[in-house]
Design an enzyme around this catalytic site. Structure first.
Site, PDB file in Angstrom:
ATOM      1  N   LYS A  27      12.517   2.726  -0.743  1.00 49.15           N
ATOM      2  CA  LYS A  27      11.793   3.793  -1.437  1.00 49.15           C
ATOM      3  C   LYS A  27      10.297   3.624  -1.176  1.00 49.15           C
ATOM      4  O   LYS A  27       9.655   2.735  -1.724  1.00 49.15           O
ATOM      5  CB  LYS A  27      12.041   3.771  -2.942  1.00 49.15           C
ATOM      6  N   GLU A  67       5.831  -9.053  -4.629  1.00 46.85           N
ATOM      7  CA  GLU A  67       4.489  -9.296  -4.096  1.00 46.85           C
ATOM      8  C   GLU A  67       3.562  -8.405  -4.905  1.00 46.85           C
ATOM      9  O   GLU A  67       3.603  -7.183  -4.777  1.00 46.85           O
ATOM     10  CB  GLU A  67       4.483  -8.967  -2.603  1.00 46.85           C
ATOM     11  N   GLY A 118       6.215  -4.921 -11.465  1.00 46.94           N
ATOM     12  CA  GLY A 118       6.990  -6.097 -11.053  1.00 46.94           C
ATOM     13  C   GLY A 118       7.729  -6.722 -12.234  1.00 46.94           C
ATOM     14  O   GLY A 118       8.892  -7.132 -12.127  1.00 46.94           O
ATOM     15  N   GLY A 147       3.860  -4.170  -5.282  1.00 47.67           N
ATOM     16  CA  GLY A 147       3.147  -3.214  -6.126  1.00 47.67           C
ATOM     17  C   GLY A 147       2.435  -3.939  -7.245  1.00 47.67           C
ATOM     18  O   GLY A 147       2.058  -5.115  -7.101  1.00 47.67           O
ATOM     19  N   SER A 148       2.297  -3.261  -8.353  1.00 52.82           N
ATOM     20  CA  SER A 148       1.519  -3.833  -9.461  1.00 52.82           C
ATOM     21  C   SER A 148       2.332  -4.885 -10.229  1.00 52.82           C
ATOM     22  O   SER A 148       3.560  -4.840 -10.277  1.00 52.82           O
ATOM     23  CB  SER A 148       1.100  -2.717 -10.413  1.00 52.82           C
ATOM     24  N   CYS A 178      -4.050  -6.159  -1.969  1.00 50.58           N
ATOM     25  CA  CYS A 178      -3.698  -7.059  -3.075  1.00 50.58           C
ATOM     26  C   CYS A 178      -4.435  -8.394  -2.962  1.00 50.58           C
ATOM     27  O   CYS A 178      -4.712  -9.046  -3.956  1.00 50.58           O
ATOM     28  CB  CYS A 178      -2.202  -7.276  -3.111  1.00 50.58           C
ATOM     29  N   GLU A 180      -7.846  -6.478 -11.668  1.00 48.32           N
ATOM     30  CA  GLU A 180      -7.746  -5.987 -10.294  1.00 48.32           C
ATOM     31  C   GLU A 180      -8.287  -4.557 -10.229  1.00 48.32           C
ATOM     32  O   GLU A 180      -7.804  -3.677 -10.929  1.00 48.32           O
ATOM     33  CB  GLU A 180      -6.280  -6.015  -9.845  1.00 48.32           C
TER      34      GLU A 180
END
Ligand code: ADP
Length: 488
Positions: free
Chosen positions: A180, A256, A238, A233-234, A290, A386
């Site tokens: 996806k 990740e 996650g 992703g974030s 990231c 972040e």
């Protein structure tokens, strides 16, 4: 505006292009001018069910895919890498259109992504188990087997590299996948899926379902037949993915996630070189990275000189139309644009000194001026959270122990860098930095051969290198009882 031909906007299931069951579509937006590029088929639970069914069929023990020699899996991957390189210019332009990054960079990412596929192509027939001198009259060994059907959920910042980080090791291991892509950037995943078909992968091995996270993404994580989820992703999402995966069927999970990586520059560094390196470490991909080094710690002896140089470089950074020769394109969407602008406001409000940028670039599109804050304190929001935008925070330090404590004082632990010519300082930093990647006198040097991933809330597991393929393998222990003496 460069005209880019958009060939694929449907779901890719079983090597076929299909509408979504609901017939729904969603728009994908050009970050450069905020216009709708095209409508893309919107996958949902019903489509994920079909894709997982296809992936399950392709994973059946007698399927074409499962009965292929491992070396042949490798050959298919080599073919895919060649096709990606053949189409690098087109894929780069498509990426720029959908993602807003400079076209030269985007094309470079395609070539780099092909090198990741080649690395895993070579691994396919080098997946080795062990023989084990187990107690008893037995022969024991381990066999490595594919994990099974993998759901792979991608971010929007490096759409093509992330696509191949996921499918490369999974396919080399013999898994089948349902991918996806991020809803902001569905186009290049579909274009690479077309190359997967052209390369000759059997139907159902790779399926691509564009759609939104809470619908298509969640359907993958909830699916009982999916054996593993790989997610980039974030940290926030996650966490959700891990909870769902464990509740449904204890899926294997690799994550990740985010980062707030420090780059530490000691007094003995060449200021020009260090400022340039720190600039690239913070501003690569418009800061949408990231592992971006968003906390630049500079020792007091060179601090003022460094800040002046950092501001000078940032002010010269070229921003604008990503189809032209610029260093920085647009941020991905209005949500991220507003988030980044909010962090810039917060930096100013909390008393950091804005020495470059600090505002929107232009009036149309999601462009942000390269922004540098000096005199940042550890407790400021811009030093803790972040930002995912072109914002560098510079902090002053006095000595080694102080800066290591401060650099490690984060929930994240993805990357860390040090700039020094003193080998013992560098080695001590390597030893004490709590991060998945540590770079010395360089930053974000990420290669197909080296594992990448994070400590703590930056993730679980590693991608790339040998570690990357191990995450797609199960270890089967085989124990064979031997008679004391053969009868025949
Ligand atoms: P960002 O905040 O950078 O957009 P996200 O973590 O929200 O990153 O999204 C990364 C990927 O995760 C995207 O493909 C997104 O659609 C997907 N996603 C978002 N929410 C969920 C969810 N609840 N379950 C599964 N996937 C999700």
């Amino acid at each position: 505006m460069v005209k880019v031909d958009i060939k694929y906007t449907k779901l890719f299931i079983n090597n076929e292009w299909v509408d979504s069951v609901s017939k729904k579509t969603f728009p994908t937006i050009n970050p450069q001018d905020e216009s709708i590029i095209t409508q893309v088929a919107e996958g949902d639970k019903a489509d994920v069910d079909l894709a997982v069914e296809a992936a399950k069929k392709a994973f059946h023990r007698y399927s074409e895919w499962r009965t292929l020699d491992a070396s042949q899996r490798g050959r298919l991957l080599y073919k895919l890498a060649d096709l990606m390189e053949r189409d690098a210019k087109y894929l780069g332009e498509l990426e720029t259109l959908d993602c807003g990054k400079p076209v030269k960079q985007a094309e470079g990412e395609v070539v780099w992504a092909a090198s990741v596929i080649r690395f895993y192509a070579g691994k396919a027939d080098k997946i080795l188990g062990n023989t084990i001198p187990a107690d008893g009259e037995v022969i024991s060994m381990t066999m490595k087997e594919p994990v099974g059907i993998c759901g792979q959920i991608l971010p929007w910042n490096y759409p093509i590299p992330m696509f191949v980080w996921k499918i490369g090791p999974a396919l080399a291991a013999g898994c089948t996948v349902v991918v996806k892509p991020a809803e902001q950037t569905p186009l290049t995943a579909l274009a690479v899926a077309a190359l997967v078909k052209e390369a000759g992968f059997p139907p159902g091995v790779v399926n691509v379902i564009p759609g939104y996270g809470p619908t298509a993404g969640a359907a993958l994580t909830h699916h009982p037949d999916v054996d593993k989820i790989a997610f980039t992703g974030s940290t926030e999402i996650g966490r959700i993915i891990m909870q769902v995966a464990s509740a449904v069927n204890l899926k294997r999970v690799t994550l990740e996630l985010g980062g707030k990586s420090p780059l530490v520059i000691f007094n003995d560094a060449d200021v020009d070189m260090a400022a340039d390196l720190a600039h690239r470490a913070a501003f690569a991909n418009a800061g949408q990275c990231c592992v971006a080094a968003t906390r630049t710690y500079v020792q007091s002896g060179i601090y003022d000189k460094f800040v002046a140089k950092a501001a000078e470089i940032a002010k010269k950074r070229t921003v604008g139309n990503p189809f032209e020769d610029v260093q920085q394109g647009a941020q991905i969407d209005d949500e991220m644009f507003n988030k980044v602008m909010g962090y810039i406001q917060s930096g100013k409000k909390e008393g950091a000194k804005c020495v470059a940028g600090g505002a929107r670039h232009g009036t149309v599109g999601y462009f942000v001026q390269p922004t540098v804050f000096a005199d940042v304190k550890d407790n400021m929001k811009i030093a803790r959270e972040e930002i995912f935008g072109p914002v560098q925070s510079i902090l002053k330090f006095e000595n080694f122990d102080e800066v290591v404590d401060r650099a490690n004082d984060s929930n994240y632990g993805l990357g860390a860098g040090v700039v020094t010519n003193d080998v013992t300082t560098a080695l001590a930093f390597i030893k004490h930095a709590r991060a998945g990647s540590v770079w010395v006198n360089t930053y974000e040097h990420v290669t197909p051969q080296t594992p990448f991933g994070g400590f703590r809330e930056s993730g679980i597991g590693r991608e790339m290198g040998e570690d990357g393929i191990q995450q797609y393998l199960e270890n089967k222990t085989v124990t064979f009882k031997l008679p004391k003496k053969p009868q025949l």
